[in-house]
Design a protein around this motif. Sequence first.
Motif, PDB file in Angstrom:
ATOM      1  N   LEU A  43      24.834   2.813  27.326  1.00 40.51           N
ATOM      2  CA  LEU A  43      24.984   2.917  25.872  1.00 40.51           C
ATOM      3  C   LEU A  43      26.284   2.267  25.396  1.00 40.51           C
ATOM      4  CD1 LEU A  43      23.675   6.541  25.251  1.00 40.51           C
ATOM      5  CD2 LEU A  43      22.640   4.429  24.398  1.00 40.51           C
ATOM      6  N   GLU A  44      27.349   2.439  26.152  1.00 42.29           N
ATOM      7  CA  GLU A  44      28.624   1.830  25.769  1.00 42.29           C
ATOM      8  C   GLU A  44      28.525   0.305  25.795  1.00 42.29           C
ATOM      9  OE1 GLU A  44      31.350   3.734  28.470  1.00 42.29           O
ATOM     10  OE2 GLU A  44      31.723   5.376  27.074  1.00 42.29           O
ATOM     11  N   ARG A  46      25.726  -1.435  25.415  1.00 46.38           N
ATOM     12  CA  ARG A  46      24.847  -1.817  24.299  1.00 46.38           C
ATOM     13  C   ARG A  46      25.621  -1.781  22.976  1.00 46.38           C
ATOM     14  NH1 ARG A  46      21.312  -4.881  22.149  1.00 46.38           N
ATOM     15  NH2 ARG A  46      20.034  -3.895  20.576  1.00 46.38           N
ATOM     16  N   LYS A  47      26.423  -0.757  22.783  1.00 45.37           N
ATOM     17  CA  LYS A  47      27.228  -0.639  21.562  1.00 45.37           C
ATOM     18  C   LYS A  47      28.212  -1.799  21.451  1.00 45.37           C
ATOM     19  CE  LYS A  47      30.680   2.301  19.482  1.00 45.37           C
ATOM     20  NZ  LYS A  47      31.923   2.738  20.037  1.00 45.37           N
ATOM     21  N   LEU A  50      26.380  -4.931  20.424  1.00 44.37           N
ATOM     22  CA  LEU A  50      26.013  -4.904  19.006  1.00 44.37           C
ATOM     23  C   LEU A  50      27.229  -5.145  18.119  1.00 44.37           C
ATOM     24  CD1 LEU A  50      23.483  -1.943  19.004  1.00 44.37           C
ATOM     25  CD2 LEU A  50      22.964  -4.344  18.552  1.00 44.37           C
ATOM     26  N   GLU A  51      28.359  -4.589  18.496  1.00 41.65           N
ATOM     27  CA  GLU A  51      29.583  -4.808  17.720  1.00 41.65           C
ATOM     28  C   GLU A  51      29.995  -6.268  17.767  1.00 41.65           C
ATOM     29  OE1 GLU A  51      32.154  -1.910  19.522  1.00 41.65           O
ATOM     30  OE2 GLU A  51      31.627  -0.376  18.037  1.00 41.65           O
ATOM     31  N   SER A  68      23.875  -2.121  12.227  1.00 45.74           N
ATOM     32  CA  SER A  68      24.743  -0.995  11.889  1.00 45.74           C
ATOM     33  C   SER A  68      24.045   0.344  12.145  1.00 45.74           C
ATOM     34  CB  SER A  68      25.185  -1.067  10.432  1.00 45.74           C
ATOM     35  OG  SER A  68      25.976  -2.204  10.223  1.00 45.74           O
ATOM     36  N   GLU A  70      21.618   0.870  14.281  1.00 41.79           N
ATOM     37  CA  GLU A  70      21.484   1.039  15.725  1.00 41.79           C
ATOM     38  C   GLU A  70      22.804   1.492  16.350  1.00 41.79           C
ATOM     39  OE1 GLU A  70      19.777  -1.277  19.667  1.00 41.79           O
ATOM     40  OE2 GLU A  70      19.620  -2.251  17.713  1.00 41.79           O
ATOM     41  N   ILE A  71      23.908   0.940  15.887  1.00 42.43           N
ATOM     42  CA  ILE A  71      25.224   1.368  16.377  1.00 42.43           C
ATOM     43  C   ILE A  71      25.451   2.841  16.046  1.00 42.43           C
ATOM     44  CG2 ILE A  71      27.732   1.122  16.042  1.00 42.43           C
ATOM     45  CD1 ILE A  71      27.258  -1.905  15.783  1.00 42.43           C
ATOM     46  N   SER A  72      25.068   3.236  14.850  1.00 41.47           N
ATOM     47  CA  SER A  72      25.211   4.629  14.443  1.00 41.47           C
ATOM     48  C   SER A  72      24.386   5.553  15.347  1.00 41.47           C
ATOM     49  CB  SER A  72      24.776   4.783  12.984  1.00 41.47           C
ATOM     50  OG  SER A  72      24.818   6.122  12.594  1.00 41.47           O
ATOM     51  N   ILE A  74      23.455   4.933  18.412  1.00 42.39           N
ATOM     52  CA  ILE A  74      24.062   4.909  19.745  1.00 42.39           C
ATOM     53  C   ILE A  74      25.282   5.818  19.792  1.00 42.39           C
ATOM     54  CG2 ILE A  74      25.351   3.439  21.362  1.00 42.39           C
ATOM     55  CD1 ILE A  74      23.337   1.211  20.689  1.00 42.39           C
ATOM     56  N   ILE A  75      26.075   5.819  18.741  1.00 44.18           N
ATOM     57  CA  ILE A  75      27.260   6.690  18.692  1.00 44.18           C
ATOM     58  C   ILE A  75      26.831   8.154  18.775  1.00 44.18           C
ATOM     59  CG2 ILE A  75      29.142   7.505  17.202  1.00 44.18           C
ATOM     60  CD1 ILE A  75      29.455   4.559  16.294  1.00 44.18           C
TER      61      ILE A  75
END
Length: 93
Positions: A43-44, A46-47, A50-51, A68, A70-72, A74-75
């Motif tokens: 997950l880290e 992937r995040k 995406l960033e 955005s 998807e990042i949310s 994932i967080i």
Amino acid sequence: ILLQQTKKTEKLSLQKKEPKVKLKLSYKEQREYDQLEIEIEELEVRKMNLEESLDSGISDYTELEKISLEISDIIGLLDSKTQRWMELDESVS
């Protein structure tokens, strides 16, 4: 009275000095613990990817919104999985 207070103090200090008993995780918990480490790392990554996509200069609003969101998500997953991992880790430590 002073003798009673001394005995109570000694008893309390003995209780504090007892080492924490390490508990062993069940087989299922150990597998979950190991799997969580892998999932958190994925997950880290992937995040981070995406960033980097956001930083690349995408001008399409819908694409930015999608990334955005998807990042949310994932967080949120990272928070819950990390919290569970910490609970299991405390059981072992």
